[in-house]
Write a protein that holds these residues in place. Sequence first.
Motif, PDB file in Angstrom:
ATOM      1  N   GLU A 180     -22.987  25.222  12.176  1.00 45.36           N
ATOM      2  CA  GLU A 180     -22.168  24.014  12.006  1.00 45.36           C
ATOM      3  C   GLU A 180     -20.761  24.186  12.597  1.00 45.36           C
ATOM      4  O   GLU A 180     -19.905  23.311  12.416  1.00 45.36           O
TER       5      GLU A 180
ATOM      6  N   TRP B 198     -12.825  30.177   7.461  1.00 50.53           N
ATOM      7  CA  TRP B 198     -13.968  29.290   7.256  1.00 50.53           C
ATOM      8  C   TRP B 198     -13.441  27.917   6.852  1.00 50.53           C
ATOM      9  O   TRP B 198     -12.889  27.757   5.777  1.00 50.53           O
TER      10      TRP B 198
ATOM     11  N   HIS C 245     -14.323  24.890   5.459  1.00 47.05           N
ATOM     12  CA  HIS C 245     -15.404  24.302   4.679  1.00 47.05           C
ATOM     13  C   HIS C 245     -15.224  22.780   4.634  1.00 47.05           C
ATOM     14  O   HIS C 245     -14.106  22.300   4.433  1.00 47.05           O
TER      15      HIS C 245
ATOM     16  N   LEU D 158     -24.008  28.829  -4.529  1.00 46.37           N
ATOM     17  CA  LEU D 158     -23.746  27.628  -3.735  1.00 46.37           C
ATOM     18  C   LEU D 158     -23.018  27.973  -2.431  1.00 46.37           C
ATOM     19  O   LEU D 158     -23.415  27.564  -1.338  1.00 46.37           O
ATOM     20  N   LEU D 159     -21.949  28.769  -2.569  1.00 52.31           N
ATOM     21  CA  LEU D 159     -21.169  29.157  -1.387  1.00 52.31           C
ATOM     22  C   LEU D 159     -22.013  29.944  -0.393  1.00 52.31           C
ATOM     23  O   LEU D 159     -21.919  29.749   0.809  1.00 52.31           O
TER      24      LEU D 159
ATOM     25  N   SER E  81     -25.275  28.188   6.726  1.00 55.38           N
ATOM     26  CA  SER E  81     -25.304  27.183   7.799  1.00 55.38           C
ATOM     27  C   SER E  81     -23.959  27.058   8.519  1.00 55.38           C
ATOM     28  O   SER E  81     -23.835  26.317   9.491  1.00 55.38           O
ATOM     29  N   ALA E  82     -22.964  27.817   8.052  1.00 54.75           N
ATOM     30  CA  ALA E  82     -21.603  27.641   8.594  1.00 54.75           C
ATOM     31  C   ALA E  82     -21.495  27.987  10.084  1.00 54.75           C
ATOM     32  O   ALA E  82     -20.758  27.330  10.819  1.00 54.75           O
TER      33      ALA E  82
ATOM     34  N   GLU F 105     -15.830  20.459   2.503  1.00 57.57           N
ATOM     35  CA  GLU F 105     -15.234  19.864   1.302  1.00 57.57           C
ATOM     36  C   GLU F 105     -14.095  20.693   0.718  1.00 57.57           C
ATOM     37  O   GLU F 105     -13.143  20.158   0.165  1.00 57.57           O
TER      38      GLU F 105
ATOM     39  N   GLN G 256     -18.222  26.062  11.737  1.00 60.26           N
ATOM     40  CA  GLN G 256     -17.159  25.969  10.736  1.00 60.26           C
ATOM     41  C   GLN G 256     -16.225  27.180  10.740  1.00 60.26           C
ATOM     42  O   GLN G 256     -15.273  27.236   9.963  1.00 60.26           O
TER      43      GLN G 256
ATOM     44  N   ASP H 152     -25.156  29.756   0.076  1.00 59.93           N
ATOM     45  CA  ASP H 152     -26.045  28.803   0.725  1.00 59.93           C
ATOM     46  C   ASP H 152     -25.343  28.100   1.882  1.00 59.93           C
ATOM     47  O   ASP H 152     -25.891  27.931   2.964  1.00 59.93           O
ATOM     48  N   GLN H 153     -24.109  27.707   1.638  1.00 60.36           N
ATOM     49  CA  GLN H 153     -23.345  26.982   2.656  1.00 60.36           C
ATOM     50  C   GLN H 153     -22.874  27.911   3.765  1.00 60.36           C
ATOM     51  O   GLN H 153     -22.748  27.492   4.913  1.00 60.36           O
TER      52      GLN H 153
END
Length: 268
Positions: A36, A62, A64, A25-26, A32-33, A66, A38, A28-29
């Motif tokens: 975005e 980073w 994030h 999951l991380l 796009s960081a 959330e 971030q 994946d994010q």
Amino acid sequence: TRHAGLNRIAFFNPEMQAKVVEHVLLEDQLRSALKENQFVLYFQPQVQFPDTRVGYEVLLRWQHPERGMVSPAVFIPLAEKSRLILPIGRWVLEQACQTLARWQDDPAKASWQLAVNVSVVQFQGVGFTEQVATIIRQTGAPPRLLKLEVTESLLMEDPERVAQVMSEIRGLGVRFSLDDFGTGYSSLSYLKRLSLDQIKIDQSFVRDVTTNPASAAIVDSIIGLSQGLGLEVIAEGVETGAQRDWLVAHGCDHFQGYLFGRPGPEVF
Ligand code: C2E
Ligand code: CA
Ligand code: CA
Ligand code: CA
């Protein structure tokens, strides 16, 4: 069968599985960081005794959406595994060099160095020398104020090629610091072959240098080794006046750590 039993243990340990899912999951994010916006650079001061500000180490953060601030200790290994460290590391270098160029307009900041952490994966990629050269040219950063921090793990891969790439980059005027010194597994002989300017004493030794004779002996040796090789030596993770005083008394006069300033988004 016994075999199936082992597989069950390997695959259905819920704790392990949660960790794998979490990492997927991380990752994946992380993908796009960059676009975005971030990522943020934090700066931690580096000083020369007694109180000269030499510059800063750049530490990536980073933000994030959330999770809040994710530690680089978590996401850098993921970025290396997925090779996302290539675009991310490039971005860090660009930002650092833009900062150095901007500081040239301010006499109070014009001599400050920036130390940038570079992953072994970046070194292995083709054209790393060209990437550094291009960023320096395009930003107008003075190359002598850029310091690349590398670790001993670099030497585990292809020592000949690494030594070659390092000397090419040093040819641009850029400097090198050997980070986390003493925590890796490589032999001392590589110190002779690498184009280094500085050795950084790992905070694990600095932490108990005044109370643990073994740490004291190791730090003392690293300082002596640096002096013998004509390299600058800096201690990281310096938190107390007692640690600083011990280091000064033993010949180390460059410091980084909470005693001198925590990493933060602004320079001061
Ligand atoms: P590092 O290069 O060894 O950085 C030093 C770490 O020690 C930083 O953790 C810093 O915040 C922390 N530190 C500084 N002073 C003190 C102190 O006095 N006491 C204690 N206890 N800690 C102190 P941080 O910022 O969490 O970074 C962790 C690691 O992530 C770094 O370790 C570095 O290996 C990696 N990293 C950070 N930014 C980048 C980057 O842009 N690229 C790459 N490839 N790696 C990075
Ligand atoms: Ca570092
Ligand atoms: Ca370090
Ligand atoms: Ca470290």
